[in-house]
Design an enzyme around this catalytic site. Structure first.
Site, PDB file in Angstrom:
ATOM      1  N   LYS A  23       0.837  -1.204   0.000  1.00 19.77           N
ATOM      2  CA  LYS A  23       0.000   0.000   0.000  1.00 19.77           C
ATOM      3  C   LYS A  23       0.877   1.262   0.000  1.00 19.77           C
ATOM      4  O   LYS A  23       0.630   2.194  -0.773  1.00 19.77           O
ATOM      5  CB  LYS A  23      -0.883  -0.008   1.258  1.00 19.77           C
ATOM      6  N   ARG A  77      -4.440  10.118   3.368  1.00 16.40           N
ATOM      7  CA  ARG A  77      -3.221  10.793   3.766  1.00 16.40           C
ATOM      8  C   ARG A  77      -2.318  11.092   2.552  1.00 16.40           C
ATOM      9  O   ARG A  77      -1.772  12.177   2.413  1.00 16.40           O
ATOM     10  CB  ARG A  77      -2.508   9.810   4.711  1.00 16.40           C
ATOM     11  N   ASP A 122      -6.444   7.689   8.514  1.00 19.81           N
ATOM     12  CA  ASP A 122      -6.914   7.054   9.741  1.00 19.81           C
ATOM     13  C   ASP A 122      -6.895   8.004  10.925  1.00 19.81           C
ATOM     14  O   ASP A 122      -6.006   8.845  11.041  1.00 19.81           O
ATOM     15  CB  ASP A 122      -6.012   5.860  10.078  1.00 19.81           C
ATOM     16  N   ARG A 182      -1.678  13.984  13.240  1.00 18.31           N
ATOM     17  CA  ARG A 182      -0.816  13.607  12.112  1.00 18.31           C
ATOM     18  C   ARG A 182      -0.295  14.876  11.435  1.00 18.31           C
ATOM     19  O   ARG A 182      -0.736  15.244  10.357  1.00 18.31           O
ATOM     20  CB  ARG A 182      -1.586  12.711  11.142  1.00 18.31           C
ATOM     21  N   PRO A 183       0.664  15.551  12.091  1.00 22.70           N
ATOM     22  CA  PRO A 183       1.168  16.810  11.539  1.00 22.70           C
ATOM     23  C   PRO A 183       1.927  16.585  10.227  1.00 22.70           C
ATOM     24  O   PRO A 183       2.389  15.485   9.961  1.00 22.70           O
ATOM     25  CB  PRO A 183       2.126  17.314  12.624  1.00 22.70           C
ATOM     26  N   ASP A 234       4.247  19.146   9.339  1.00 20.54           N
ATOM     27  CA  ASP A 234       5.204  20.248   9.409  1.00 20.54           C
ATOM     28  C   ASP A 234       6.523  19.941   8.688  1.00 20.54           C
ATOM     29  O   ASP A 234       7.112  20.804   8.047  1.00 20.54           O
ATOM     30  CB  ASP A 234       5.469  20.593  10.893  1.00 20.54           C
ATOM     31  N   ASP A 280       2.402  -0.495  12.382  1.00 21.67           N
ATOM     32  CA  ASP A 280       1.236  -1.171  11.796  1.00 21.67           C
ATOM     33  C   ASP A 280       1.130  -2.636  12.230  1.00 21.67           C
ATOM     34  O   ASP A 280       0.083  -3.260  12.075  1.00 21.67           O
ATOM     35  CB  ASP A 280       1.285  -1.104  10.258  1.00 21.67           C
TER      36      ASP A 280
HETATM   37  N1  EPU Z   1       5.405  13.336  11.849  1.00 23.65           N
HETATM   38  C1  EPU Z   1       5.562  14.635  12.260  1.00 23.65           C
HETATM   39  N2  EPU Z   1       5.601  15.612  11.307  1.00 23.65           N
HETATM   40  C2  EPU Z   1       5.493  15.335   9.980  1.00 23.65           C
HETATM   41  C3  EPU Z   1       5.321  14.005   9.564  1.00 23.65           C
HETATM   42  C4  EPU Z   1       5.277  13.012  10.528  1.00 23.65           C
HETATM   43  O1  EPU Z   1       5.664  14.909  13.440  1.00 23.65           O
HETATM   44  O2  EPU Z   1       5.527  16.280   9.179  1.00 23.65           O
HETATM   45  C5  EPU Z   1       5.347  12.261  12.861  1.00 23.65           C
HETATM   46  C6  EPU Z   1       3.980  11.591  12.917  1.00 23.65           C
HETATM   47  O3  EPU Z   1       3.095  12.302  13.738  1.00 23.65           O
HETATM   48  C7  EPU Z   1       4.326  10.223  13.446  1.00 23.65           C
HETATM   49  C8  EPU Z   1       5.721   9.944  12.864  1.00 23.65           C
HETATM   50  O4  EPU Z   1       6.232  11.221  12.465  1.00 23.65           O
HETATM   51  O5  EPU Z   1       4.431  10.263  14.845  1.00 23.65           O
HETATM   52  C9  EPU Z   1       5.744   9.016  11.683  1.00 23.65           C
HETATM   53  O6  EPU Z   1       4.801   9.432  10.717  1.00 23.65           O
HETATM   54  P1  EPU Z   1       4.956   9.140   9.144  1.00 23.65           P
HETATM   55  O7  EPU Z   1       5.139  10.433   8.456  1.00 23.65           O
HETATM   56  O8  EPU Z   1       5.964   8.059   8.944  1.00 23.65           O
HETATM   57  O9  EPU Z   1       3.547   8.554   8.761  1.00 23.65           O
HETATM   58  P2  EPU Z   1       2.803   8.681   7.392  1.00 23.65           P
HETATM   59  O10 EPU Z   1       3.779   8.792   6.281  1.00 23.65           O
HETATM   60  O11 EPU Z   1       1.729   9.675   7.511  1.00 23.65           O
HETATM   61  C10 EPU Z   1       2.805   6.132   6.795  1.00 23.65           C
HETATM   62  C11 EPU Z   1       1.724   5.121   6.543  1.00 23.65           C
HETATM   63  C12 EPU Z   1       1.074   4.738   7.872  1.00 23.65           C
HETATM   64  C13 EPU Z   1       2.147   4.157   8.782  1.00 23.65           C
HETATM   65  C14 EPU Z   1       3.286   5.168   8.966  1.00 23.65           C
HETATM   66  C15 EPU Z   1       4.438   4.569   9.742  1.00 23.65           C
HETATM   67  C16 EPU Z   1       0.982   5.767   4.325  1.00 23.65           C
HETATM   68  C17 EPU Z   1      -0.110   6.288   3.490  1.00 23.65           C
HETATM   69  N3  EPU Z   1       0.745   5.668   5.625  1.00 23.65           N
HETATM   70  O12 EPU Z   1       2.126   7.262   7.322  1.00 23.65           O
HETATM   71  O13 EPU Z   1       0.112   3.749   7.571  1.00 23.65           O
HETATM   72  O14 EPU Z   1       1.590   3.836  10.036  1.00 23.65           O
HETATM   73  O15 EPU Z   1       3.777   5.611   7.685  1.00 23.65           O
HETATM   74  O16 EPU Z   1       5.378   5.562  10.082  1.00 23.65           O
HETATM   75  O17 EPU Z   1       2.025   5.457   3.797  1.00 23.65           O
HETATM   76  C18 EPU Z   1      -1.590   2.249   8.110  1.00 23.65           C
HETATM   77  O18 EPU Z   1      -1.348   1.685   7.018  1.00 23.65           O
HETATM   78  O19 EPU Z   1      -2.319   1.734   8.985  1.00 23.65           O
HETATM   79  C19 EPU Z   1      -0.991   3.550   8.346  1.00 23.65           C
HETATM   80  C20 EPU Z   1      -1.466   4.403   9.230  1.00 23.65           C
END
Ligand code: EPU
Length: 433
Positions: free
Chosen positions: A32, A103, A127, A132-133, A135, A321
């Site tokens: 995914k 997202r 989700d 989910r910032p 920044d 996950d």
């Molecule tokens: N974070 C920040 N600032 C940002 C970006 C992230 O503080 O600008 C923090 C988040 O709040 C979190 C951590 O960094 O605490 C990791 O977040 P990440 O950016 O890695 O998450 P994501 O890219 O939004 C993807 C998956 C998620 C998975 C996470 C694992 C996609 C579409 N989603 O999310 O998938 O849990 O990586 O890090 O690729 C799921 O499939 O159930 C799911 C939620």
């Protein structure tokens, strides 16, 4: 918690008759995370790309609609095969409702800015698992010379004079999305971009491989420092054929489900190294896990042992996950387990539903202490997000009697043919709207 609603607008329930061990073989679908980044990445090329092993999940269907909605031509050519022709892109605003529903719509910000000079994407949804910032994404875009504004719930980006320019970017948190967004923004920038503090997951490598197949120069994916040698505004990327890696979260979920039901399942089409964190925890709990080429055979016999501590983190540590499926399994393990969720602060919310099934779990902040009970008992519970749907399904499969998991359509966002695959392993599950 959002109202569980499927794509057609109806809430759906999965009815589970528990107590049946899962047995047989299942094949894992494509990733995914890779799919949701690869689909927008294809727009950086000036000719069509064919992606293989693309999972048929709700988020991918929405992404295909988004691409068609902005003028590209995205179509499924057959099982797992999606072709995207980027040549007709004629809109820089992503349709609000579609973008909001997930997202990964934020990957269109750099892609459309590079291609069309500007982009407008609603603040991303996804989700409900805590704040989910984004920044880091916005900081990185600015470092690369993009103008960024946030107005009326949307993010607007615009190419600065001369287009994006290479920069050094330090990511304070390890982030899948920010790492990918920086790569997408940098491939056609002028000069070298150094991204420090990158996510090291196989999906990052998979996306970097796609970009390189298109003609980009990305080095270091899979390590914490990625260097992108930008091709400059006159650089050209071309479409290619690219295969997506297997979905590690789906593989880990079925591994946990097999062990939780004292079953025996061969999970095929997986890279065993990608799910090693789950393998090691399942072995610690007393399960047998055998890796063989591109498959992992798992077996659970008798009561499992508690695991003293599981702490989630970025790949290759115990992936967030994987946490809900493993926590479900630990509810009946012998002894006390502790699960610490460090990535998503709201990702333990589904535990209230596990308690309704008879689990004995105390949650304090981001830590769950699980006192294993001999058995769960079927009940009506509600899934608020994708992995919660998987965890509650596993708990229902373990429980005595009948369980109804409401909101199961959340699982369709990340699991291809979820109930059908479970039924193929002998699970007694049926879905109703
Ligand atoms: N974070 C920040 N600032 C940002 C970006 C992230 O503080 O600008 C923090 C988040 O709040 C979190 C951590 O960094 O605490 C990791 O977040 P990440 O950016 O890695 O998450 P994501 O890219 O939004 C993807 C998956 C998620 C998975 C996470 C694992 C996609 C579409 N989603 O999310 O998938 O849990 O990586 O890090 O690729 C799921 O499939 O159930 C799911 C939620």
């Amino acid at each position: 918690m959002p109202t569980p609603i499927d794509e057609g607008g109806t809430m759906q329930s999965l009815f589970i008759q528990g107590g049946n061990p899962l047995r047989g073989r299942i094949r894992v679908s494509g990733s995914k995370y890779s799919a949701l980044a690869a689909l927008p990445a294809t727009l950086l090329a000036d000719s069509p790309t064919v992606l293989e092993n693309v999972p048929d999940i709700a988020d991918v269907r929405i992404y295909i609609d988004i691409l068609n909605g902005i003028g590209a031509k995205a179509e499924r050519l057959g099982p797992g095969v999606v072709r995207v022709d980027p040549r007709g892109v004629n809109r820089h605003e992503v349709p609000y409702e579609l973008a909001r529903s997930m997202r990964a719509s934020y990957y269109l910000l750099p892609v459309l800015t590079v291609r069309a000079g500007e982009a407008e994407v609603s603040f991303p949804g996804g989700d409900d698992i805590g704040p989910r910032p984004i920044d880091l994404h916005l900081m990185g875009f600015r470092r690369l010379g993009m103008e960024v504004r946030v107005e009326h719930g949307a993010i607007l980006t615009r190419s600065g004079p001369g287009g994006p320019r290479g920069a050094s970017i330090y990511l304070d948190m390890i982030s899948v999305g920010a790492t990918i967004n920086m790569m997408l923004a940098a491939v056609l920038a002028t000069g070298v971009t150094t991204i420090i503090g990158c996510d090291r997951g196989p999906h990052i490598v998979n996306v970097a491989d796609l970009l390189n197949s298109m003609g980009a120069q990305v080095q270091g994916a899979g390590t914490d420092t990625i260097r992108v040698f930008g091709l400059g505004p006159r650089g050209r990327l071309s479409g290619c054929h690219h295969s997506l890696i297997p979905d590690l979260s789906e593989a880990a979920t079925f591994m946990a489900a097999a062990v939780a039901t004292c079953g025996e399942v061969v999970v095929e089409g997986v890279v065993p190294r990608h799910v090693e964190a789950m393998t090691l925890k399942l072995r610690e709990a007393g399960a047998t896990v055998l890796e063989n080429g591109d498959s992992v055979a798992v077996r659970g016999t008798g009561r499992l042992r508690a695991i003293s501590k599981v702490k989630t983190g970025p790949y290759p540590t115990f992936f967030t996950d994987f946490q809900p499926p493993l926590t479900a399994l630990l509810t009946t393990a012998d002894g006390t387990s502790m699960v610490v969720e460090t990535v998503w602060m709201g990702r333990l919310r589904y535990i209230a539903e596990l308690q309704a099934l008879g689990a004995n779990v105390q949650v304090t902040n981001n830590t769950a202490v699980i006192q294993g009970v001999p058995a769960l008992s079927g009940a009506r519970v509600t899934a608020g997000d994708l992995r919660a749907g998987a965890a509650l399904t596993i708990a229902g499969l373990m429980a005595e009697g009948r369980t109804e998991v409401r909101g199961i359509e959340h699982a369709d966002r990340g699991y291809e043919r979820f109930d059908e695959k479970l039924r193929g392993l002998g699970a007694l599950v049926s879905r109703e709207a």
